[in-house]
Design a protein around this motif. Structure first.
Motif, short mmCIF file in Angstrom:
data_model
loop_
_atom_site.label_atom_id
_atom_site.label_comp_id
_atom_site.label_asym_id
_atom_site.label_seq_id
_atom_site.Cartn_x
_atom_site.Cartn_y
_atom_site.Cartn_z
N UNK A 95 41.31 1.33 -2.49
CA UNK A 95 40.83 1.91 -1.24
C UNK A 95 41.82 2.96 -0.75
N UNK A 96 41.33 4.05 -0.22
CA UNK A 96 42.25 5.00 0.42
C UNK A 96 42.97 4.28 1.57
N UNK A 97 44.17 4.72 1.86
CA UNK A 97 44.97 4.08 2.91
C UNK A 97 44.21 3.98 4.22
N UNK A 98 43.54 5.06 4.62
CA UNK A 98 42.87 5.05 5.92
C UNK A 98 41.71 4.05 5.97
N UNK A 99 41.02 3.84 4.85
CA UNK A 99 39.92 2.86 4.82
C UNK A 99 40.49 1.44 4.90
N UNK A 100 41.52 1.17 4.11
CA UNK A 100 42.15 -0.15 4.16
C UNK A 100 42.71 -0.42 5.56
N UNK A 101 43.32 0.58 6.15
CA UNK A 101 43.87 0.43 7.50
C UNK A 101 42.76 0.17 8.52
N UNK A 102 41.64 0.84 8.36
CA UNK A 102 40.50 0.64 9.27
C UNK A 102 39.95 -0.78 9.14
N UNK A 103 39.89 -1.29 7.92
CA UNK A 103 39.40 -2.66 7.72
C UNK A 103 40.37 -3.66 8.34
N UNK A 104 41.65 -3.44 8.13
CA UNK A 104 42.67 -4.33 8.70
C UNK A 104 42.63 -4.28 10.23
N UNK A 105 42.45 -3.09 10.78
CA UNK A 105 42.35 -2.93 12.22
C UNK A 105 41.13 -3.66 12.77
N UNK A 106 40.00 -3.52 12.09
CA UNK A 106 38.79 -4.21 12.54
C UNK A 106 38.98 -5.73 12.44
N UNK A 125 48.43 -5.38 17.58
CA UNK A 125 48.13 -4.74 16.31
C UNK A 125 49.39 -4.56 15.47
N UNK A 126 50.48 -4.11 16.07
CA UNK A 126 51.71 -3.91 15.31
C UNK A 126 52.25 -5.22 14.78
N UNK A 127 52.22 -6.27 15.60
CA UNK A 127 52.71 -7.58 15.16
C UNK A 127 51.89 -8.09 13.99
N UNK A 128 50.57 -8.05 14.14
CA UNK A 128 49.73 -8.61 13.08
C UNK A 128 49.72 -7.75 11.82
N UNK A 129 49.77 -6.44 11.97
CA UNK A 129 49.84 -5.59 10.77
C UNK A 129 51.15 -5.83 10.02
N UNK A 130 52.23 -6.02 10.77
CA UNK A 130 53.53 -6.27 10.15
C UNK A 130 53.50 -7.56 9.32
N UNK A 131 52.69 -8.51 9.75
CA UNK A 131 52.59 -9.79 9.04
C UNK A 131 51.52 -9.74 7.95
N UNK A 132 50.36 -9.21 8.28
CA UNK A 132 49.23 -9.27 7.35
C UNK A 132 49.32 -8.28 6.20
N UNK A 133 49.85 -7.10 6.45
CA UNK A 133 49.91 -6.06 5.41
C UNK A 133 50.71 -6.51 4.18
N UNK A 134 51.93 -7.08 4.34
CA UNK A 134 52.67 -7.53 3.15
C UNK A 134 51.95 -8.67 2.41
#
Length: 158
Positions: A95-106, A125-134
């Motif tokens: 997935x392109x970064x922006x699509x993956x980021x949009x899915x994670x954001x949703x 959002x910053x807290x959860x992205x920091x945890x979920x992305x890795x």
């Protein structure tokens, strides 16, 4: 499948899930990813209570240095729900970064019921992205290794 057909199929599936036995068997054999994704988002977004509360986010904010430790500090139902969505996301290829980021954001919005525009939105959002992305990246890497070694069940933890 046209958009109108998808909406009709989704509406019928949601109605049937609430009134007919055996609908889960039909859903289990559904092959259309748009129908399955739409049902998943609909279910998550219609939950009365968030999967992750504001208190959970506060607790996670103090543990984000170790994403796995933070993730598994949630209650079992919470992290299993998140894990299910992350497993689905890991299955998506290149997935392109922006699509993956949009899915994670949703997903974060669906899990927390907090809009990014809310006062506490950026922190949530910053807290959860920091945890979920890795964790997502780890699942993607394991899946890629699994495909190379052809040993998927053990590699992905199934």
């Amino acid at each position: 499948m046209e958009n109108t057909e998808l909406l009709v199929k989704l509406k019928n599936s949601k109605r049937e899930l609430n009134i007919r036995e055996g609908t889960w068997e039909r859903i289990r054999t559904e092959k259309n990813p748009y129908v399955l994704c739409s049902l998943m988002w609909s279910w998550l977004e219609q939950l009365k209570e968030p999967v992750i509360s504001r208190e959970d986010v506060e607790t996670l904010a103090h543990k984000y240095m170790d994403p796995n430790k933070a993730f598994y500090s949630l209650e079992k139902g919470q992290y299993q729900t998140l894990l299910c969505i992350l497993d689905c996301m890991a299955q998506l290829r290149d997935l392109p970064f922006d699509v993956e980021d949009a899915i994670l954001t949703r997903a974060i919005r669906a899990f927390t019921k907090v809009s990014f525009d809310a006062d506490e939105g950026p922190k949530v959002y910053n807290t959860l992205k920091t945890i979920l992305k890795p964790i997502l990246e780890d699942k993607q890497a394991k899946l890629a290794d699994c495909e190379v070694s052809n040993n998927c069940a053990q590699s992905v933890g199934l």
